[in-house]
Design a protein around this motif. Structure first.
Motif, PDB file in Angstrom:
ATOM      1  N   LYS A  66       0.809  -1.217   0.000  1.00 19.78           N
ATOM      2  CA  LYS A  66       0.000   0.000   0.000  1.00 19.78           C
ATOM      3  C   LYS A  66       0.847   1.274   0.000  1.00 19.78           C
ATOM      4  CE  LYS A  66      -3.743  -2.460   2.108  1.00 19.78           C
ATOM      5  NZ  LYS A  66      -4.093  -3.106   3.318  1.00 19.78           N
ATOM      6  N   THR A  67       2.129   1.124  -0.290  1.00 18.80           N
ATOM      7  CA  THR A  67       3.017   2.282  -0.347  1.00 18.80           C
ATOM      8  C   THR A  67       2.480   3.303  -1.348  1.00 18.80           C
ATOM      9  OG1 THR A  67       4.890   0.845   0.133  1.00 18.80           O
ATOM     10  CG2 THR A  67       5.398   3.030  -0.767  1.00 18.80           C
ATOM     11  N   ASN A  68       2.379   4.539  -0.938  1.00 18.46           N
ATOM     12  CA  ASN A  68       1.923   5.666  -1.756  1.00 18.46           C
ATOM     13  C   ASN A  68       0.465   5.562  -2.206  1.00 18.46           C
ATOM     14  OD1 ASN A  68       4.465   6.952  -1.624  1.00 18.46           O
ATOM     15  ND2 ASN A  68       5.201   5.663  -3.291  1.00 18.46           N
ATOM     16  N   LEU A  69      -0.303   4.695  -1.586  1.00 20.86           N
ATOM     17  CA  LEU A  69      -1.722   4.607  -1.905  1.00 20.86           C
ATOM     18  C   LEU A  69      -2.519   5.365  -0.846  1.00 20.86           C
ATOM     19  CD1 LEU A  69      -2.053   0.835  -2.906  1.00 20.86           C
ATOM     20  CD2 LEU A  69      -1.994   2.836  -4.416  1.00 20.86           C
ATOM     21  N   PRO A  70      -3.697   5.859  -1.214  1.00 21.16           N
ATOM     22  CA  PRO A  70      -4.517   6.548  -0.216  1.00 21.16           C
ATOM     23  C   PRO A  70      -4.992   5.576   0.869  1.00 21.16           C
ATOM     24  CG  PRO A  70      -5.723   6.280  -2.274  1.00 21.16           C
ATOM     25  CD  PRO A  70      -4.327   5.809  -2.531  1.00 21.16           C
ATOM     26  N   ALA A  71      -5.356   6.121   2.017  1.00 24.56           N
ATOM     27  CA  ALA A  71      -5.826   5.294   3.132  1.00 24.56           C
ATOM     28  C   ALA A  71      -7.018   4.438   2.702  1.00 24.56           C
ATOM     29  CB  ALA A  71      -6.205   6.175   4.319  1.00 24.56           C
ATOM     30  N   GLU A  72      -7.900   5.012   1.924  1.00 27.78           N
ATOM     31  CA  GLU A  72      -9.003   4.249   1.351  1.00 27.78           C
ATOM     32  C   GLU A  72      -8.802   4.217  -0.158  1.00 27.78           C
ATOM     33  OE1 GLU A  72     -13.591   3.831   2.215  1.00 27.78           O
ATOM     34  OE2 GLU A  72     -13.184   5.739   1.216  1.00 27.78           O
ATOM     35  N   LEU A  73      -8.507   3.041  -0.677  1.00 31.27           N
ATOM     36  CA  LEU A  73      -8.236   2.870  -2.099  1.00 31.27           C
ATOM     37  C   LEU A  73      -9.532   2.537  -2.828  1.00 31.27           C
ATOM     38  CD1 LEU A  73      -6.250   2.641  -4.468  1.00 31.27           C
ATOM     39  CD2 LEU A  73      -5.954   0.224  -3.835  1.00 31.27           C
ATOM     40  N   ILE A  74     -10.022   3.485  -3.612  1.00 32.93           N
ATOM     41  CA  ILE A  74     -11.227   3.285  -4.415  1.00 32.93           C
ATOM     42  C   ILE A  74     -10.785   3.048  -5.857  1.00 32.93           C
ATOM     43  CG2 ILE A  74     -13.406   4.248  -5.227  1.00 32.93           C
ATOM     44  CD1 ILE A  74     -13.394   3.808  -2.201  1.00 32.93           C
ATOM     45  N   ILE A  97      -9.634  -2.539 -14.542  1.00 29.10           N
ATOM     46  CA  ILE A  97      -9.602  -1.955 -13.196  1.00 29.10           C
ATOM     47  C   ILE A  97      -8.669  -0.761 -13.221  1.00 29.10           C
ATOM     48  CG2 ILE A  97      -9.113  -2.373 -10.757  1.00 29.10           C
ATOM     49  CD1 ILE A  97      -9.452  -5.403 -11.428  1.00 29.10           C
ATOM     50  N   ILE A  98      -9.196   0.391 -12.821  1.00 33.03           N
ATOM     51  CA  ILE A  98      -8.441   1.643 -12.923  1.00 33.03           C
ATOM     52  C   ILE A  98      -8.588   2.443 -11.635  1.00 33.03           C
ATOM     53  CG2 ILE A  98      -8.217   3.815 -14.195  1.00 33.03           C
ATOM     54  CD1 ILE A  98      -9.422   2.409 -16.601  1.00 33.03           C
ATOM     55  N   PHE A  99      -7.496   3.063 -11.239  1.00 34.08           N
ATOM     56  CA  PHE A  99      -7.522   4.033 -10.145  1.00 34.08           C
ATOM     57  C   PHE A  99      -7.892   5.364 -10.760  1.00 34.08           C
ATOM     58  CE2 PHE A  99      -4.954   6.996  -7.336  1.00 34.08           C
ATOM     59  CZ  PHE A  99      -5.867   6.993  -6.323  1.00 34.08           C
ATOM     60  N   THR A 100      -9.155   5.741 -10.642  1.00 37.02           N
ATOM     61  CA  THR A 100      -9.641   6.976 -11.269  1.00 37.02           C
ATOM     62  C   THR A 100      -9.850   8.040 -10.209  1.00 37.02           C
ATOM     63  OG1 THR A 100     -11.907   6.230 -11.105  1.00 37.02           O
ATOM     64  CG2 THR A 100     -10.773   5.784 -13.180  1.00 37.02           C
ATOM     65  N   GLN A 101      -9.839   9.257 -10.680  1.00 35.89           N
ATOM     66  CA  GLN A 101     -10.118  10.386  -9.800  1.00 35.89           C
ATOM     67  C   GLN A 101     -11.071  11.320 -10.530  1.00 35.89           C
ATOM     68  OE1 GLN A 101      -6.576  12.145  -8.175  1.00 35.89           O
ATOM     69  NE2 GLN A 101      -5.531  10.192  -8.129  1.00 35.89           N
ATOM     70  N   PRO A 102     -11.936  12.002  -9.795  1.00 39.31           N
ATOM     71  CA  PRO A 102     -12.855  12.909 -10.456  1.00 39.31           C
ATOM     72  C   PRO A 102     -12.102  14.043 -11.157  1.00 39.31           C
ATOM     73  CG  PRO A 102     -13.321  12.728  -8.084  1.00 39.31           C
ATOM     74  CD  PRO A 102     -12.082  11.955  -8.365  1.00 39.31           C
ATOM     75  N   ALA A 103     -12.662  14.497 -12.251  1.00 43.52           N
ATOM     76  CA  ALA A 103     -12.064  15.628 -12.966  1.00 43.52           C
ATOM     77  C   ALA A 103     -12.216  16.899 -12.132  1.00 43.52           C
ATOM     78  CB  ALA A 103     -12.752  15.807 -14.317  1.00 43.52           C
ATOM     79  N   ASP A 104     -11.292  17.817 -12.292  1.00 40.43           N
ATOM     80  CA  ASP A 104     -11.342  19.081 -11.570  1.00 40.43           C
ATOM     81  C   ASP A 104     -12.442  20.013 -12.099  1.00 40.43           C
ATOM     82  OD1 ASP A 104      -9.232  18.307  -9.982  1.00 40.43           O
ATOM     83  OD2 ASP A 104      -7.727  19.265 -11.250  1.00 40.43           O
ATOM     84  N   TYR A 105     -12.974  19.721 -13.249  1.00 40.79           N
ATOM     85  CA  TYR A 105     -13.989  20.603 -13.854  1.00 40.79           C
ATOM     86  C   TYR A 105     -15.132  19.804 -14.414  1.00 40.79           C
ATOM     87  CZ  TYR A 105     -11.184  19.210 -17.847  1.00 40.79           C
ATOM     88  OH  TYR A 105     -10.475  18.483 -18.772  1.00 40.79           O
TER      89      TYR A 105
END
Length: 120
Positions: A87-95, A112-120
């Motif tokens: 879990k090195t460098n992963l967020p505490a809760e991995l979504i 399977i992808i580690f996605t993040q919401p867009a800023d806009y």
């Protein structure tokens, strides 16, 4: 996109992973099914079996489903992943987001992808 519940073979797959059941998880895939996990591809039953054995069952992965959307017959499943993986460098809760395509009651593709919401 319509919200939906996980049912059918995707639900069977999630249950098998959470139970650590390699054979049941592999049985959810078509013979020519593929997985793309962290930009690595696994094509066919033997490769998918090795991936599940090492990285899902082997790392005791558990997936807590948080959101499910149906999109043109495919599923988008967002879940919190936990297990004994590094879990090195992963967020505490991995979504992670899983894009699942099913044909003839078998998973033909799982991305399977580690996605993040867009800023806009």
């Amino acid at each position: 996109m319509q919200p939906t519940m996980v049912s059918g073979v995707p639900a069977d797959y999630l249950h098998a992973i959470n139970a650590g059941d390699l054979d049941a998880a592999v049985a959810c895939f078509a013979d020519d099914g593929y997985v793309n996990d962290a930009r690595r591809e696994f094509l066919g039953t033997a490769a998918v079996r090795r991936w599940i054995a090492k990285e899902m069952v082997g790392d005791h992965v558990r997936i807590d489903v948080r959101e499910v959307l149906e999109h043109h017959g495919d599923l988008i499943i967002r879940g919190a992943y936990d297990g004994t993986f590094d879990k090195t460098n992963l967020p505490a809760e991995l979504i992670l987001t899983s894009y699942v395509s099913v044909r003839d009651e078998k998973i033909v593709s799982l991305v399977i992808i580690f996605t993040q919401p867009a800023d806009y």
